[in-house]
Design a protein around this motif. Structure first.
Motif, PDB file in Angstrom:
ATOM      1  N   CYS A 196      82.403  52.027  31.770  1.00 57.78           N
ATOM      2  CA  CYS A 196      81.654  53.003  30.978  1.00 57.78           C
ATOM      3  C   CYS A 196      80.215  53.022  31.489  1.00 57.78           C
ATOM      4  CB  CYS A 196      81.706  52.567  29.513  1.00 57.78           C
ATOM      5  SG  CYS A 196      80.445  53.317  28.487  1.00 57.78           S
ATOM      6  N   HIS A 201      77.581  53.700  29.952  1.00 59.71           N
ATOM      7  CA  HIS A 201      76.642  53.185  28.947  1.00 59.71           C
ATOM      8  C   HIS A 201      76.876  51.677  28.753  1.00 59.71           C
ATOM      9  CE1 HIS A 201      74.098  52.976  25.497  1.00 59.71           C
ATOM     10  NE2 HIS A 201      75.087  52.726  24.664  1.00 59.71           N
ATOM     11  N   ASN A 202      78.045  51.353  28.291  1.00 59.02           N
ATOM     12  CA  ASN A 202      78.515  49.954  28.183  1.00 59.02           C
ATOM     13  C   ASN A 202      77.603  49.023  27.377  1.00 59.02           C
ATOM     14  OD1 ASN A 202      80.691  48.336  28.634  1.00 59.02           O
ATOM     15  ND2 ASN A 202      80.055  47.612  30.632  1.00 59.02           N
ATOM     16  N   LYS A 203      76.871  49.584  26.409  1.00 57.41           N
ATOM     17  CA  LYS A 203      75.941  48.739  25.650  1.00 57.41           C
ATOM     18  C   LYS A 203      76.311  48.646  24.173  1.00 57.41           C
ATOM     19  CE  LYS A 203      71.738  49.433  28.412  1.00 57.41           C
ATOM     20  NZ  LYS A 203      72.065  50.509  29.335  1.00 57.41           N
ATOM     21  N   CYS A 204      77.280  49.405  23.698  1.00 50.38           N
ATOM     22  CA  CYS A 204      77.591  49.415  22.264  1.00 50.38           C
ATOM     23  C   CYS A 204      77.994  48.007  21.812  1.00 50.38           C
ATOM     24  CB  CYS A 204      78.705  50.406  21.968  1.00 50.38           C
ATOM     25  SG  CYS A 204      78.262  52.090  22.434  1.00 50.38           S
ATOM     26  N   PHE A 230      79.620  46.892  19.307  1.00 54.28           N
ATOM     27  CA  PHE A 230      80.931  46.698  18.676  1.00 54.28           C
ATOM     28  C   PHE A 230      82.065  46.795  19.694  1.00 54.28           C
ATOM     29  CE2 PHE A 230      79.693  51.105  18.682  1.00 54.28           C
ATOM     30  CZ  PHE A 230      80.794  51.723  19.231  1.00 54.28           C
ATOM     31  N   CYS A 231      81.735  47.170  20.931  1.00 49.42           N
ATOM     32  CA  CYS A 231      82.761  47.533  21.916  1.00 49.42           C
ATOM     33  C   CYS A 231      83.027  46.380  22.870  1.00 49.42           C
ATOM     34  CB  CYS A 231      82.280  48.770  22.675  1.00 49.42           C
ATOM     35  SG  CYS A 231      83.394  49.285  23.986  1.00 49.42           S
ATOM     36  N   VAL A 287      85.723  46.776  25.232  1.00 47.42           N
ATOM     37  CA  VAL A 287      86.744  47.192  26.195  1.00 47.42           C
ATOM     38  C   VAL A 287      86.354  47.186  27.674  1.00 47.42           C
ATOM     39  CG1 VAL A 287      88.139  48.450  24.534  1.00 47.42           C
ATOM     40  CG2 VAL A 287      86.340  49.658  25.730  1.00 47.42           C
ATOM     41  N   TYR A 288      85.130  47.556  27.993  1.00 50.29           N
ATOM     42  CA  TYR A 288      84.803  47.644  29.427  1.00 50.29           C
ATOM     43  C   TYR A 288      83.773  46.612  29.871  1.00 50.29           C
ATOM     44  CZ  TYR A 288      87.054  52.195  28.973  1.00 50.29           C
ATOM     45  OH  TYR A 288      87.942  53.194  28.728  1.00 50.29           O
ATOM     46  N   LYS A 289      83.572  45.581  29.022  1.00 52.39           N
ATOM     47  CA  LYS A 289      82.489  44.641  29.318  1.00 52.39           C
ATOM     48  C   LYS A 289      82.713  43.891  30.635  1.00 52.39           C
ATOM     49  CE  LYS A 289      79.848  45.270  25.594  1.00 52.39           C
ATOM     50  NZ  LYS A 289      80.018  46.714  25.371  1.00 52.39           N
ATOM     51  N   GLU A 327      81.140  57.516  16.033  1.00 54.80           N
ATOM     52  CA  GLU A 327      81.141  56.170  15.424  1.00 54.80           C
ATOM     53  C   GLU A 327      80.510  56.165  14.034  1.00 54.80           C
ATOM     54  OE1 GLU A 327      82.893  55.454  17.752  1.00 54.80           O
ATOM     55  OE2 GLU A 327      81.962  55.391  19.720  1.00 54.80           O
ATOM     56  N   LYS A 369      74.245  52.614  20.298  1.00 54.61           N
ATOM     57  CA  LYS A 369      75.134  53.684  20.756  1.00 54.61           C
ATOM     58  C   LYS A 369      74.497  54.505  21.873  1.00 54.61           C
ATOM     59  CE  LYS A 369      78.668  56.303  20.931  1.00 54.61           C
ATOM     60  NZ  LYS A 369      79.896  55.832  21.558  1.00 54.61           N
TER      61      LYS A 369
END
Ligand code: SF4
Length: 291
Positions: free
Chosen positions: A25, A27-30, A32-33, A35-37, A131, A143
């Motif tokens: 992603c 952005h990859n900073k959310c 709560f997420c 998945v792509y860390k 979200e 976000k």
């Protein structure tokens, strides 16, 4: 298909050919997420994408839908995205629709004309994660977009004549902001006026940074019935033209689906009844929940 890492797609794309055009992603900073860390964001080369399309060609007669992964494939620069969609159209003559994840930033980087061009290449649906409709919560979870951006992005998608699907997350404001999260989310969904909206329920899975706040007691997750209260409040505050709203995702305690505004009263009384009965057996067991 040689995908890089785990692949995620909306539940409604379960029959689609998944073509990975980005890795991770942008952005990859959310917070709560999770998945792509583990993925460093990159846009795949046209040669790699062409190879993946070639691999799927034997299945071409059956491919009616395609989904462009990963997290935010709409971030691909317009010229390259047009080329990718032309390649997909050429390879799969029975193709009816292409779907893609977008965020407010990637949508707003495109003009309505850009999006119309993609629509002519069969881009039929854009999935965006709102979200929460609450500004403070969006800031807290990093976000990277404001509600104003989300609403402007939605308007642009409508202007281009593309179907819009919006996801919101129950529990994202914690116990502390539960009420305001749900009310504001319903209100912003009204302004985005999507054709499809879906609720997920927050599940804290490492390495999502919010897990640390949860473990340290700085973030309290609403319980199953409090999440249902949020679900009801979101629907109560939604004033949409015509929207299919669902909570079928495996993370949810109570799967519902309803056309709004037609089915609003009926679904609200069903949710209220479940809340009133407060019987955990009426809900999806914790062990069966998943992302
Ligand atoms: S929630 Fe979406 S935008 Fe945020 S980090 Fe995860 S994939 Fe990226």
């Amino acid at each position: 298909m040689p995908y890089v890492g785990a692949i995620y797609r909306p539940p409604s794309e379960h029959r689609s050919f998944i073509l990975q055009v980005t890795v991770g992603c942008s952005h990859n900073k959310c917070t709560f997420c999770s998945v792509y860390k583990d993925k460093k964001f990159q846009i795949k080369s046209l040669d790699e994408i062409a190879e993946d399309i070639e691999t799927a060609k034997p299945y071409a007669p059956h491919i009616r839908r395609a989904f462009l992964a990963d997290g935010d494939a709409l971030i691909v620069p317009q010229k390259k995205l047009v080329k990718i969609m032309e390649m997909v159209n050429e390879a799969f003559p029975n193709l009816e629709r292409i779907g893609i994840y977008g965020n407010a930033k990637s949508i707003l980087r495109k003009s309505a004309d850009d999006l119309r061009k993609l629509k002519n290449l069969k881009l039929g649906i854009v999935y965006i994660g709102l979200e929460s409709g609450n500004e403070e919560i969006l800031k807290r979870v990093k976000k990277g977009s404001t509600t104003t951006h989300m609403i402007e992005a939605a308007q642009l998608i409508h202007e281009a004549g593309i179907t819009l699907s919006v996801t919101v997350i129950l529990g994202l404001g914690g116990k502390e902001m539960s009420h305001v999260h749900a009310v504001d989310t319903g209100k912003v969904l009204s302004q985005m006026d999507p054709e499809f909206a879906a609720a997920l329920s927050l599940m804290l899975v490492p390495p999502a940074p919010l897990c640390e706040d949860y473990e340290a007691g700085r973030f309290q997750l609403p319980d199953a019935f409090e999440m249902l209260e949020e679900l009801a409040l979101i629907i109560t505050n939604m004033k949409v033209t015509h929207c299919f709203f669902s909570s079928n995702h495996a993370s949810n305690y109570l799967p519902i689906q309803v056309w709004l505004p037609e089915g609003k009263e009926e679904i609200l009384s069903l949710i209220q009844e479940v809340i009133n009965r407060h019987d955990r057996n009426l809900l999806r067991p914790e062990a069966y929940r998943g992302l």
